[in-house]
Design a protein around this motif. Sequence first.
Motif, short mmCIF file in Angstrom:
data_model
loop_
_atom_site.label_atom_id
_atom_site.label_comp_id
_atom_site.label_asym_id
_atom_site.label_seq_id
_atom_site.Cartn_x
_atom_site.Cartn_y
_atom_site.Cartn_z
N GLU A 289 69.11 -26.15 37.41
CA GLU A 289 70.01 -27.30 37.33
C GLU A 289 71.39 -26.95 37.86
O GLU A 289 72.03 -27.77 38.54
N ALA A 290 71.87 -25.74 37.60
CA ALA A 290 73.16 -25.31 38.15
C ALA A 290 73.09 -25.21 39.67
O ALA A 290 74.03 -25.61 40.37
N MET A 291 72.00 -24.67 40.19
CA MET A 291 71.83 -24.59 41.64
C MET A 291 71.86 -25.98 42.27
O MET A 291 72.47 -26.20 43.32
N ALA A 292 71.20 -26.95 41.62
CA ALA A 292 71.16 -28.31 42.15
C ALA A 292 72.53 -28.97 42.15
O ALA A 292 72.77 -29.92 42.90
N CYS A 293 73.44 -28.45 41.31
CA CYS A 293 74.81 -28.96 41.26
C CYS A 293 75.74 -28.17 42.17
O CYS A 293 76.97 -28.32 42.08
N ALA A 294 75.17 -27.32 43.02
CA ALA A 294 75.93 -26.53 43.99
C ALA A 294 76.89 -25.55 43.32
O ALA A 294 78.01 -25.34 43.79
N ALA A 295 76.45 -24.98 42.21
CA ALA A 295 77.23 -23.94 41.53
C ALA A 295 76.73 -22.57 41.96
O ALA A 295 75.51 -22.36 42.00
N GLY B 110 65.42 -16.66 43.49
CA GLY B 110 65.18 -16.02 44.78
C GLY B 110 66.41 -15.28 45.27
O GLY B 110 67.09 -14.59 44.51
N ASP B 111 66.72 -15.45 46.56
CA ASP B 111 67.90 -14.83 47.15
C ASP B 111 69.12 -15.74 47.09
O ASP B 111 70.16 -15.43 47.69
N ALA B 112 68.99 -16.86 46.36
CA ALA B 112 70.05 -17.86 46.35
C ALA B 112 70.98 -17.72 45.15
O ALA B 112 71.86 -18.56 44.95
N VAL B 113 70.80 -16.69 44.34
CA VAL B 113 71.67 -16.45 43.20
C VAL B 113 72.09 -14.98 43.20
O VAL B 113 71.48 -14.15 43.88
N ALA B 114 73.13 -14.66 42.45
CA ALA B 114 73.55 -13.28 42.26
C ALA B 114 72.94 -12.76 40.96
O ALA B 114 72.73 -13.52 40.01
N TYR B 115 72.67 -11.46 40.94
CA TYR B 115 72.02 -10.87 39.76
C TYR B 115 72.92 -9.83 39.11
O TYR B 115 73.72 -9.15 39.77
N THR B 116 72.74 -9.71 37.80
CA THR B 116 73.43 -8.70 37.02
C THR B 116 72.45 -8.18 35.98
O THR B 116 71.27 -8.55 36.00
N SER B 117 72.91 -7.34 35.07
CA SER B 117 72.05 -6.88 33.98
C SER B 117 72.49 -7.57 32.69
O SER B 117 73.39 -8.41 32.69
N ASP C 97 86.12 -12.26 43.04
CA ASP C 97 86.94 -11.73 44.14
C ASP C 97 86.43 -12.12 45.52
O ASP C 97 87.09 -11.83 46.52
N ASP C 98 85.27 -12.76 45.59
CA ASP C 98 84.64 -13.02 46.88
C ASP C 98 84.32 -14.51 47.01
O ASP C 98 83.20 -14.95 46.77
N GLU C 99 85.32 -15.28 47.41
CA GLU C 99 85.14 -16.72 47.52
C GLU C 99 84.07 -17.07 48.56
O GLU C 99 83.27 -17.99 48.35
N GLN C 100 84.02 -16.31 49.65
CA GLN C 100 83.03 -16.59 50.70
C GLN C 100 81.61 -16.45 50.16
O GLN C 100 80.73 -17.26 50.47
N ARG C 101 81.39 -15.44 49.32
CA ARG C 101 80.06 -15.26 48.76
C ARG C 101 79.73 -16.39 47.78
O ARG C 101 78.60 -16.86 47.73
N ARG C 102 80.70 -16.82 47.00
CA ARG C 102 80.45 -17.93 46.09
C ARG C 102 80.07 -19.20 46.85
O ARG C 102 79.14 -19.93 46.46
N VAL C 103 80.76 -19.45 47.94
CA VAL C 103 80.44 -20.63 48.76
C VAL C 103 79.05 -20.50 49.35
O VAL C 103 78.26 -21.47 49.37
N SER C 104 78.70 -19.30 49.81
CA SER C 104 77.37 -19.07 50.39
C SER C 104 76.27 -19.25 49.35
O SER C 104 75.24 -19.87 49.61
N LEU C 105 76.49 -18.71 48.15
CA LEU C 105 75.50 -18.85 47.08
C LEU C 105 75.35 -20.31 46.65
O LEU C 105 74.24 -20.78 46.39
N ALA C 106 76.46 -21.02 46.60
CA ALA C 106 76.40 -22.43 46.21
C ALA C 106 75.53 -23.22 47.17
O ALA C 106 74.70 -24.04 46.76
N LYS C 107 75.71 -22.98 48.47
CA LYS C 107 74.91 -23.70 49.47
C LYS C 107 73.45 -23.27 49.41
O LYS C 107 72.54 -24.11 49.45
N ALA C 108 73.20 -21.96 49.30
CA ALA C 108 71.83 -21.46 49.25
C ALA C 108 71.10 -21.98 48.02
O ALA C 108 69.93 -22.37 48.08
N GLY C 109 71.78 -21.98 46.87
CA GLY C 109 71.16 -22.48 45.65
C GLY C 109 70.88 -23.96 45.72
O GLY C 109 69.81 -24.42 45.27
N PHE C 110 71.81 -24.72 46.27
CA PHE C 110 71.63 -26.16 46.41
C PHE C 110 70.41 -26.46 47.29
O PHE C 110 69.59 -27.33 46.96
#
Length: 381
Positions: free
Chosen positions: A301-307, A322-329, A344-357
């Motif tokens: 649902e967060a991905m569908a909201c472009a988060a 998949g590859d459309a989100v960032a992972y942590t432990s 710290d990485d706005e470009q990556r956040r924008v890229s993830l938002a689009k990929a997740g959407f």
Amino acid sequence: MTAGRPPRVLIDATSVPVDRGGVGRYVDGLLGALGRVCGTGVDLAVVSLRTDLERYRRMLPGAEVIPAPAAVAHRPARLAWEQTGLPLLAQQVGAEVLHSPFYTCPLRAGCPVTVTVHDATFFTEPEHYDKSRRTFFRSAIKTSLRRAGRVIVPSKATRDELIRLLDADPTRIDVAYHGVDQDAFHAPGDEEKARVRARLGLGDSSYIAFLGAKEPRKNVPNLIRGWARAVADRPNPPALVVAGGQGHDDDIDRAVAEVPSHLRLLRPGYLRYADLPGFLGGALVAAYPSYGEGFGLPILEAMACAAPVLTTPRLSLPEVGGDAVAYTSEDPDQIATDLGALLDDEQRRVSLAKAGFDRAKEFTWESSAEVHIAAWRRARS
């Protein structure tokens, strides 16, 4: 001959809670999709709580929607009615298959039964449940695996865990991924974001979003600790907004007590359904560092909201993200490191938002409904 005729299916929707949590989203999404194909793939009857009658009658104009006895709004009465009244109702409506969407089913249904088992975490993460809940659902899952003609699960990870841990028969398990309502969960406009910020009293503050039940498995305490460590020394540190039901994780209060006084943590409880896109899509990051999920509807649902989403690679979550989100432990120090890197990485956040959407569009309730209908046909035969 029944092979070419749509199966007559009774769906027991009495387990749907008023707050429309995960099981509510599942049943509503499935029934909405079935309503769009009703009369072609399935001959449908639904029994629901009286509070849901009008909702389902609007959603399913071609189906028979039946009110359950008023007493089943209380869980003990519902479980008793499931064993006695539900089989009788199935006989009365001429059901060829009975579908139970939340772990449990009648022991003697009088017709083939299909059951949705949402996850195996009662076995893989037992420490995150109190003893009575763990005991009940472990027993229910084992019983359903024995009794049901078909078992429907929302991910391959859940299927594989049931096979590994409980020696479930893989030939009787069907994987039906959940979908996401693209109208309800969408990339929000600036006005939607501003409305939610105003409701939450955030002003111009940026924020990290969590949406879900506050159960131990969701790992909210370590999210709070990781967020605090990630942002404590930043100018204008983003707030953390932990939204959703109250749950039963006592460690959350201990984690809250550790938060430095200059940081802002909000716990607004349930948000209005219409506010969820603005809440999720307006966040710098939607964080969901769960110990494991049967599917992971909150991240979809967060991905569908472009988060941009930060989650863990546990159980089904990589199937969804998949590859459309960032992972942590699950560890707070690692959450702090990975959350800080995203901030710290706005470009990556924008890229993830689009990929997740884009990825979220692959998960539809229509596809899930097709798998359910196929399972009901197999169960009938």
